[in-house]
Motif scaffolding. Sequence first.
Motif, PDB file in Angstrom:
ATOM      1  N   LYS A  51       0.847  -1.199   0.000  1.00 24.68           N
ATOM      2  CA  LYS A  51       0.000   0.000   0.000  1.00 24.68           C
ATOM      3  C   LYS A  51       0.876   1.240   0.000  1.00 24.68           C
ATOM      4  CE  LYS A  51      -3.679  -2.400   2.156  1.00 24.68           C
ATOM      5  NZ  LYS A  51      -4.489  -2.776   3.246  1.00 24.68           N
ATOM      6  N   TYR A  52       0.312   2.367  -0.407  1.00 22.71           N
ATOM      7  CA  TYR A  52       1.004   3.632  -0.211  1.00 22.71           C
ATOM      8  C   TYR A  52       0.780   4.032   1.249  1.00 22.71           C
ATOM      9  CZ  TYR A  52       1.874   3.932  -5.179  1.00 22.71           C
ATOM     10  OH  TYR A  52       2.325   3.682  -6.445  1.00 22.71           O
ATOM     11  N   ASN A  53       1.881   4.202   1.962  1.00 22.55           N
ATOM     12  CA  ASN A  53       1.837   4.362   3.409  1.00 22.55           C
ATOM     13  C   ASN A  53       2.178   5.805   3.786  1.00 22.55           C
ATOM     14  OD1 ASN A  53       2.356   4.327   6.147  1.00 22.55           O
ATOM     15  ND2 ASN A  53       4.007   2.815   6.037  1.00 22.55           N
ATOM     16  N   PHE A  54       1.165   6.528   4.267  1.00 24.33           N
ATOM     17  CA  PHE A  54       1.348   7.948   4.614  1.00 24.33           C
ATOM     18  C   PHE A  54       1.539   8.136   6.117  1.00 24.33           C
ATOM     19  CE2 PHE A  54      -0.715   7.858   0.504  1.00 24.33           C
ATOM     20  CZ  PHE A  54      -0.054   8.864  -0.202  1.00 24.33           C
TER      21      PHE A  54
ATOM     22  N   SER B  50       7.382   4.925   9.307  1.00 22.76           N
ATOM     23  CA  SER B  50       6.783   5.328   8.035  1.00 22.76           C
ATOM     24  C   SER B  50       7.342   4.485   6.893  1.00 22.76           C
ATOM     25  CB  SER B  50       7.072   6.805   7.806  1.00 22.76           C
ATOM     26  OG  SER B  50       8.423   7.064   8.063  1.00 22.76           O
ATOM     27  N   THR B  51       6.918   4.835   5.694  1.00 17.44           N
ATOM     28  CA  THR B  51       7.272   4.001   4.551  1.00 17.44           C
ATOM     29  C   THR B  51       8.795   3.956   4.335  1.00 17.44           C
ATOM     30  OG1 THR B  51       6.632   3.537   2.270  1.00 17.44           O
ATOM     31  CG2 THR B  51       7.077   5.844   2.770  1.00 17.44           C
ATOM     32  N   LEU B  52       9.277   2.793   3.923  1.00 18.98           N
ATOM     33  CA  LEU B  52      10.707   2.616   3.610  1.00 18.98           C
ATOM     34  C   LEU B  52      10.833   2.255   2.137  1.00 18.98           C
ATOM     35  CD1 LEU B  52      11.779   0.593   6.772  1.00 18.98           C
ATOM     36  CD2 LEU B  52      12.702   2.807   6.080  1.00 18.98           C
ATOM     37  N   PRO B  53      11.986   2.532   1.513  1.00 17.44           N
ATOM     38  CA  PRO B  53      12.125   2.183   0.097  1.00 17.44           C
ATOM     39  C   PRO B  53      11.975   0.672  -0.100  1.00 17.44           C
ATOM     40  CG  PRO B  53      13.940   3.599   0.836  1.00 17.44           C
ATOM     41  CD  PRO B  53      13.185   3.188   2.062  1.00 17.44           C
ATOM     42  N   LEU B  54      11.187   0.292  -1.097  1.00 17.20           N
ATOM     43  CA  LEU B  54      10.931  -1.131  -1.344  1.00 17.20           C
ATOM     44  C   LEU B  54      12.240  -1.888  -1.595  1.00 17.20           C
ATOM     45  CD1 LEU B  54       8.945  -3.446  -1.785  1.00 17.20           C
ATOM     46  CD2 LEU B  54       8.701  -2.704  -4.166  1.00 17.20           C
ATOM     47  N   SER B  55      13.162  -1.265  -2.350  1.00 20.03           N
ATOM     48  CA  SER B  55      14.417  -1.969  -2.658  1.00 20.03           C
ATOM     49  C   SER B  55      15.202  -2.266  -1.381  1.00 20.03           C
ATOM     50  CB  SER B  55      15.261  -1.138  -3.635  1.00 20.03           C
ATOM     51  OG  SER B  55      15.579   0.102  -3.058  1.00 20.03           O
TER      52      SER B  55
ATOM     53  N   ALA C 249      17.824  13.536  15.477  1.00 19.13           N
ATOM     54  CA  ALA C 249      16.656  13.057  14.725  1.00 19.13           C
ATOM     55  C   ALA C 249      16.432  11.579  14.976  1.00 19.13           C
ATOM     56  CB  ALA C 249      16.884  13.292  13.222  1.00 19.13           C
ATOM     57  N   GLY C 250      15.199  11.225  15.307  1.00 20.82           N
ATOM     58  CA  GLY C 250      14.818   9.809  15.360  1.00 20.82           C
ATOM     59  C   GLY C 250      14.850   9.273  13.923  1.00 20.82           C
ATOM     60  N   ALA C 251      15.229   8.014  13.760  1.00 18.66           N
ATOM     61  CA  ALA C 251      15.434   7.495  12.395  1.00 18.66           C
ATOM     62  C   ALA C 251      14.148   7.187  11.646  1.00 18.66           C
ATOM     63  CB  ALA C 251      16.289   6.228  12.457  1.00 18.66           C
ATOM     64  N   GLN C 252      13.036   7.042  12.386  1.00 19.00           N
ATOM     65  CA  GLN C 252      11.864   6.359  11.813  1.00 19.00           C
ATOM     66  C   GLN C 252      11.019   7.150  10.816  1.00 19.00           C
ATOM     67  OE1 GLN C 252      12.372   7.153  15.006  1.00 19.00           O
ATOM     68  NE2 GLN C 252      10.549   7.775  16.076  1.00 19.00           N
ATOM     69  N   LYS C 253      11.593   8.237  10.265  1.00 22.43           N
ATOM     70  CA  LYS C 253      10.873   8.977   9.224  1.00 22.43           C
ATOM     71  C   LYS C 253      11.678   8.947   7.924  1.00 22.43           C
ATOM     72  CE  LYS C 253       9.318  11.302  13.208  1.00 22.43           C
ATOM     73  NZ  LYS C 253       8.020  10.790  13.380  1.00 22.43           N
TER      74      LYS C 253
END
Length: 360
Positions: free
Chosen positions: A4-7, A12-17, A192-196
């Motif tokens: 899905k497109y994850n907003f 949050s969304t990570l690169p598929l590769s 910065a927290g990494a999760q964005k």
Amino acid sequence: MSRKYNFNAGPSTLPLSVLEELQQDLVDYKGMGLSLLEDSHRAPTYEAVHHEAVALFRELLGIPESHKVLFLGGGATLQFAMVPMNFLAAGKSAAYVNSGAWGKKAIEDAKKLGQVQIVFDGKESNFTTLPDPASVKVDPASAYLHFTSNETIGGLQWKGWPETGEVPLICDMSSDIFSRAVPVKKFAYIYAGAQKNMGPAGVTVVIIRKDLAENAPPNLPTMLQYSTHIENSSTFNTCPVMAIFVVHEVMKWLKEMGGVPEMEKVNNKKAALIYDILDNSSFYRGTVQKDSRSKMNIPFRLPTEDLEAEFLSQANKNNLKGLKGHRSVGGMRASIYNAMPIEGVQKLVDFMADFEKSHK
Ligand code: PMP
């Protein structure tokens, strides 16, 4: 597989590769016969990843030799306390910008540890605007100025940087680091927290000017002193190896994508697509004043809460996930970090246009 497109705002969304590469590496990392998850944080294989991640940070953000890159635990939230613990000397006062939910949390912790002076208070505009950077005046005797470059919940982002002279400039860049060029040299301290924009939750990235750590009170517990982490290259204790490994993979991806300048161009286009529809609609309403709007987190409202619930339900059915605004403010929020492809944003604006037509 249907992704899905994850907003979501973070994690949050990570690169598929990157996710696909991780899948491969998880069981047998580069022919080692075991995963990095299972190996020592002092083993040469992990050490190579750790040092390469630091080198990629330096290269991609243009971090000067005067600054160190650290990987810490405790989330960006722990930095709300560690910053005043280390840098707010007894008898001094620290300047803070209250720009919204995250700025406020940083202020609350600083107040527990010392004196705080608020140099801009967004409360007066119900947190819909940021100050003009040139208007921020800081007492030259301040221990530092702390601000939040992007308010993830409110959707406000600084468009320039305050001038503080000799006063150290400290910034929480959790939700927009690596999204645009930053003059790192201007800053004494960035966290910065990494999760964005960088990877999964579990690691906080710190960029610290080395001399700043030298004056911390010596009675601070070891783990709470930046100097401990500087001297031990972030491996004083067992560091979050998996989170750092993923950050390393995301940095490699970012470099392949053309680095920060290319990312900034795409981020500008993605944000423009959404703001365009907000600005040209009497149905959707942006919540932030134009000059303070974020290119990472875009909050918006619909005419009624019932329509908002319907919007979310239909968006979900259309594979557009994570659009619900933060529980403290309601409405919608589209978080469009680096790893959100422009196709995802196009799909969202097409959906918004269709929804408006059928529900106006
Ligand atoms: N600062 C900002 C701007 C954030 O967006 C967040 C998390 N969303 C935090 C700090 C807190 O980060 P963590 O959850 O990693 O402690």
